[in-house]
Scaffold this motif. Structure first.
Motif, PDB file in Angstrom:
ATOM      1  N   VAL A 184      44.093   9.959  31.205  1.00  0.00           N
ATOM      2  CA  VAL A 184      42.996  10.616  30.491  1.00  0.00           C
ATOM      3  C   VAL A 184      41.676   9.949  30.841  1.00  0.00           C
ATOM      4  CG1 VAL A 184      42.038  11.135  28.240  1.00  0.00           C
ATOM      5  CG2 VAL A 184      44.491  11.240  28.579  1.00  0.00           C
ATOM      6  N   THR A 185      41.666   8.626  30.734  1.00  0.00           N
ATOM      7  CA  THR A 185      40.448   7.863  30.988  1.00  0.00           C
ATOM      8  C   THR A 185      39.960   8.095  32.410  1.00  0.00           C
ATOM      9  OG1 THR A 185      41.354   6.204  29.512  1.00  0.00           O
ATOM     10  CG2 THR A 185      39.427   5.574  30.783  1.00  0.00           C
ATOM     11  N   ASP A 186      40.890   8.042  33.365  1.00  0.00           N
ATOM     12  CA  ASP A 186      40.508   8.207  34.765  1.00  0.00           C
ATOM     13  C   ASP A 186      39.905   9.579  35.023  1.00  0.00           C
ATOM     14  OD1 ASP A 186      41.530   5.708  35.184  1.00  0.00           O
ATOM     15  OD2 ASP A 186      43.505   6.422  35.812  1.00  0.00           O
ATOM     16  N   THR A 187      40.522  10.610  34.422  1.00  0.00           N
ATOM     17  CA  THR A 187      40.047  11.979  34.646  1.00  0.00           C
ATOM     18  C   THR A 187      38.633  12.166  34.108  1.00  0.00           C
ATOM     19  OG1 THR A 187      42.311  12.769  34.419  1.00  0.00           O
ATOM     20  CG2 THR A 187      40.566  14.411  34.257  1.00  0.00           C
ATOM     21  N   LEU A 188      38.411  11.732  32.884  1.00  0.00           N
ATOM     22  CA  LEU A 188      37.105  11.970  32.276  1.00  0.00           C
ATOM     23  C   LEU A 188      36.026  11.050  32.827  1.00  0.00           C
ATOM     24  CD1 LEU A 188      37.783  12.855  28.579  1.00  0.00           C
ATOM     25  CD2 LEU A 188      36.722  14.239  30.318  1.00  0.00           C
ATOM     26  N   ALA A 189      36.436   9.887  33.334  1.00  0.00           N
ATOM     27  CA  ALA A 189      35.439   8.986  33.926  1.00  0.00           C
ATOM     28  C   ALA A 189      34.747   9.681  35.088  1.00  0.00           C
ATOM     29  CB  ALA A 189      36.116   7.709  34.396  1.00  0.00           C
ATOM     30  N   LYS A 190      35.532  10.455  35.837  1.00  0.00           N
ATOM     31  CA  LYS A 190      34.949  11.193  36.967  1.00  0.00           C
ATOM     32  C   LYS A 190      33.999  12.282  36.465  1.00  0.00           C
ATOM     33  CE  LYS A 190      39.127  10.459  39.722  1.00  0.00           C
ATOM     34  NZ  LYS A 190      40.349  11.091  40.242  1.00  0.00           N
ATOM     35  N   GLU A 191      34.275  12.819  35.274  1.00  0.00           N
ATOM     36  CA  GLU A 191      33.455  13.880  34.710  1.00  0.00           C
ATOM     37  C   GLU A 191      32.237  13.329  33.971  1.00  0.00           C
ATOM     38  OE1 GLU A 191      34.208  17.320  34.784  1.00  0.00           O
ATOM     39  OE2 GLU A 191      35.648  16.690  36.300  1.00  0.00           O
ATOM     40  N   GLY A 192      32.186  12.007  33.783  1.00  0.00           N
ATOM     41  CA  GLY A 192      31.059  11.398  33.078  1.00  0.00           C
ATOM     42  C   GLY A 192      31.078  11.638  31.590  1.00  0.00           C
ATOM     43  N   ARG A 193      32.272  11.821  30.987  1.00  0.00           N
ATOM     44  CA  ARG A 193      32.366  12.062  29.556  1.00  0.00           C
ATOM     45  C   ARG A 193      33.291  11.029  28.919  1.00  0.00           C
ATOM     46  NH1 ARG A 193      33.534  17.389  31.232  1.00  0.00           N
ATOM     47  NH2 ARG A 193      35.611  17.295  30.339  1.00  0.00           N
ATOM     48  N   SER A 194      33.151  10.870  27.596  1.00  0.00           N
ATOM     49  CA  SER A 194      34.041   9.978  26.869  1.00  0.00           C
ATOM     50  C   SER A 194      35.448  10.573  26.851  1.00  0.00           C
ATOM     51  CB  SER A 194      33.547   9.800  25.431  1.00  0.00           C
ATOM     52  OG  SER A 194      32.255   9.254  25.430  1.00  0.00           O
ATOM     53  N   SER A 195      36.448   9.714  26.930  1.00  0.00           N
ATOM     54  CA  SER A 195      37.818  10.204  26.994  1.00  0.00           C
ATOM     55  C   SER A 195      38.377  10.430  25.596  1.00  0.00           C
ATOM     56  CB  SER A 195      38.693   9.197  27.739  1.00  0.00           C
ATOM     57  OG  SER A 195      38.670   7.948  27.075  1.00  0.00           O
ATOM     58  N   PRO A 196      39.171  11.505  25.396  1.00  0.00           N
ATOM     59  CA  PRO A 196      39.814  11.722  24.098  1.00  0.00           C
ATOM     60  C   PRO A 196      40.920  10.691  23.881  1.00  0.00           C
ATOM     61  CG  PRO A 196      40.568  13.357  25.686  1.00  0.00           C
ATOM     62  CD  PRO A 196      39.489  12.570  26.361  1.00  0.00           C
ATOM     63  N   SER A 197      41.291  10.501  22.636  1.00  0.00           N
ATOM     64  CA  SER A 197      42.373   9.578  22.297  1.00  0.00           C
ATOM     65  C   SER A 197      42.989  10.042  20.980  1.00  0.00           C
ATOM     66  CB  SER A 197      41.848   8.148  22.170  1.00  0.00           C
ATOM     67  OG  SER A 197      40.850   8.078  21.171  1.00  0.00           O
ATOM     68  N   TYR A 198      44.059   9.364  20.558  1.00  0.00           N
ATOM     69  CA  TYR A 198      44.664   9.741  19.288  1.00  0.00           C
ATOM     70  C   TYR A 198      45.165   8.498  18.560  1.00  0.00           C
ATOM     71  CZ  TYR A 198      49.471   8.868  20.782  1.00  0.00           C
ATOM     72  OH  TYR A 198      50.631   8.254  21.188  1.00  0.00           O
ATOM     73  N   ASP A 199      45.408   8.662  17.277  1.00  0.00           N
ATOM     74  CA  ASP A 199      45.971   7.606  16.447  1.00  0.00           C
ATOM     75  C   ASP A 199      46.806   8.291  15.363  1.00  0.00           C
ATOM     76  OD1 ASP A 199      46.552   5.157  15.392  1.00  0.00           O
ATOM     77  OD2 ASP A 199      44.467   4.559  15.060  1.00  0.00           O
ATOM     78  N   TRP A 200      47.514   7.515  14.548  1.00  0.00           N
ATOM     79  CA  TRP A 200      48.275   8.104  13.456  1.00  0.00           C
ATOM     80  C   TRP A 200      48.386   7.120  12.303  1.00  0.00           C
ATOM     81  CZ3 TRP A 200      53.339   6.744  11.684  1.00  0.00           C
ATOM     82  CH2 TRP A 200      53.948   5.681  12.379  1.00  0.00           C
ATOM     83  N   PHE A 201      48.544   7.658  11.114  1.00  0.00           N
ATOM     84  CA  PHE A 201      48.797   6.825   9.951  1.00  0.00           C
ATOM     85  C   PHE A 201      49.703   7.597   9.000  1.00  0.00           C
ATOM     86  CE2 PHE A 201      44.776   9.029   9.193  1.00  0.00           C
ATOM     87  CZ  PHE A 201      44.967   9.597   7.939  1.00  0.00           C
ATOM     88  N   GLN A 202      50.238   6.926   7.984  1.00  0.00           N
ATOM     89  CA  GLN A 202      51.220   7.557   7.115  1.00  0.00           C
ATOM     90  C   GLN A 202      51.078   7.099   5.671  1.00  0.00           C
ATOM     91  OE1 GLN A 202      55.339   6.127   7.679  1.00  0.00           O
ATOM     92  NE2 GLN A 202      54.506   4.489   8.974  1.00  0.00           N
TER      93      GLN A 202
END
Length: 486
Positions: free
Chosen positions: A121-139
């Protein structure tokens, strides 16, 4: 049907007597003639020589990919066709894979416990010049919340598609021309229904899952295909879920309104101007067709909705008695299932920004994309001054939702509709003929000289192609014209 019968005849269509081989690029290139034609699609090589005479687009179209990788060409022309099923008896083998550094298997099987290290994800968006998406979880004791951080501000409920099938949980978020995919085998069981919430100003998506048992999860689950990856939308493939037929009612003598219900374990909202693919198994072969969902009615029908809109998808579909797909669809009983894909299409809501004049040109069931466009434009665009629909049909009996359109024109003075018939009775007092310079000259009158204009056109291919030529002749730019495929 002739092709399906041939594939079931037991005849050797590959020429290899049942053997599967590994095909090198050099070997593929050798098979580039009409009487010896191999094509590669998504890593699999097919001998399409016996299919030549059955291909609806003709032999020349197939020959454009002869002896080469035809994946991109296939996607451009008819990405929706289920070629794996249609050509399964023609498989020669796989393309030989060039040597590459293998992935670390241990990394692939690592359990998921919140944020992962840097990924593709990071590599792809770095080429596009945008912040990369990510995720987290809680319960908590009763729920698990998966949070997707898109880092984009134009995210809404249309942007995310969630499916929970068996143990597989899949969330696909559309970011520009990419799909960010979360795909997990959950570590514990959850209830069928869940909720999705979007915080638009920060681009955060919250998916709330209900635990079946109130135990503490040590980890979210194990990664499945394409998990935590950002993929060009065109490369994601079609993902289906089974939807139940809830109702079907006649609209004209040959067109019906079908209502399908999404499974409770799916969140899917089809954006304005986009289509999905319906899939049925017919005589043992999967057949796929694209259709544009519609609203259940036009906005002139101010009735209380009986059904929750986000769980139901409506389609206006013309039944062709001699066709392959629509007669099977029409024979389905209430409660039967149809597979429905993720949405596709290149229409952008941003095309409506500051729009003043909207012109719609539709022929037959090319009216279907216009339904949601009409609803959205008249209720969501404050700058809109005028919406005009020119609706082409053969006879009066063919006009879909005529009374609704006339009521809408009566109630909303911004909207006007003109019906044009190519084979009217002698009693018809309206316009006659086919799309022409004379009809368009009168129809395409702006509300002011420099008003911002959008023209949408949809119908059979000859209609659309002729219409676009005439619009260009009238000096409308490509940016002012959007064509849909009927």
């Amino acid at each position: 049907m002739d092709w399906i019968r041939l594939t079931k005849s037991g005849k050797d269509l590959t020429g290899l007597k049942g053997r599967l081989i590994e095909v090198t690029e050099e070997e593929l290139k050798k098979h580039n003639q009409k009487d010896d034609c191999w094509i590669c699609i998504r890593g699999f090589v097919y001998n399409v020589t016996p299919y030549m005479e059955y291909h609806p687009g003709g032999e020349d179209e197939l020959m454009r990919a002869a002896g080469s990788d035809g994946t991109d060409l296939f996607d451009q022309v008819h990405r929706w066709v289920n070629y794996e099923s249609m050509l399964k008896e023609c498989v020669v083998g796989r393309m030989a894979v060039k040597s590459a550094v293998p992935k670390d298997y241990r990394e692939e099987k690592k359990v998921l416990n919140g944020m992962l290290p840097k990924s593709q994800v990071t590599d792809t968006l770095a080429k596009e010049g945008r912040s990369s998406p990510s995720y987290d979880w809680f319960q908590t004791d009763s729920i698990v919340t998966i949070v997707i951080y898109t880092k984009q501000k134009d995210i809404n409920l249309d942007s995310v598609i969630v499916d929970h099938q068996d143990d597989s949980f899949r969330a696909e978020t559309l970011i520009k021309d990419y799909s960010y995919i979360i795909h997990i085998e959950l570590s514990h069981e959850i209830e069928e229904d869940f909720s999705v919430r979007v915080v638009e100003n920060v681009g955060k998506i919250e998916i709330v899952l209900k635990k079946k048992e109130s135990t503490s999860w040590k980890h979210l689950g194990h990664p499945l295909e394409n998990h935590n990856s950002l993929i060009p939308k065109k490369d994601t493939g079609l993902y289906y879920r089974k939807c139940r037929l809830i109702s079907k009612e006649g609209v004209t003598h040959d067109t019906k309104l079908f209502c399908l219900m999404l499974p409770p374990s799916t969140h899917l909202q089809v954006p304005v101007g986009q289509h999905v693919y319906l899939k049925l198994t017919i005589t043992g072969t999967e057949i796929v067709k694209p259709y544009t969902p519609v609203s259940d009615s036009l906005p002139s029908e101010f009735k209380e909705p009986v059904l929750l809109n986000n769980k139901y998808i409506f389609f206006l579909i013309k039944i062709y008695p001699a066709g392959l797909f629509t007669p099977e669809l029409d024979q389905l009983q209430i409660g039967d299932f149809v597979s429905v894909s993720n949405p596709e299409g290149n229409f952008k809501i941003s095309q409506f920004q500051e729009l003043e004049d909207l012109f719609l040109l539709a022929a037959g069931t090319g009216f279907t994309p216009m339904v949601k466009i009409l609803n959205f434009a008249l209720t969501n665009i404050p700058s809109l001054r005028k919406v005009k629909l020119m609706f082409f049909n053969k006879t009066e009996d063919d006009i879909i939702w005529r009374s609704q359109l006339e009521k809408l024109a009566f109630k909303d003075k911004r909207f006007d509709v003109e019906f044009v018939l190519s084979a009217p009775t002698s009693e018809w007092n309206g316009k006659r003929g086919h799309i022409s310079p004379a009809l368009l000259s009168e129809f395409l009158k702006r509300s002011s000289d420099n008003s911002k204009v959008l023209i949408c056109i949809c119908g059979p291919t000859p209609f659309t192609e002729q219409g676009i030529r005439l619009l260009h002749d009238r000096n409308f730019s490509k940016e002012e014209i959007h064509s849909f495929t009927a």
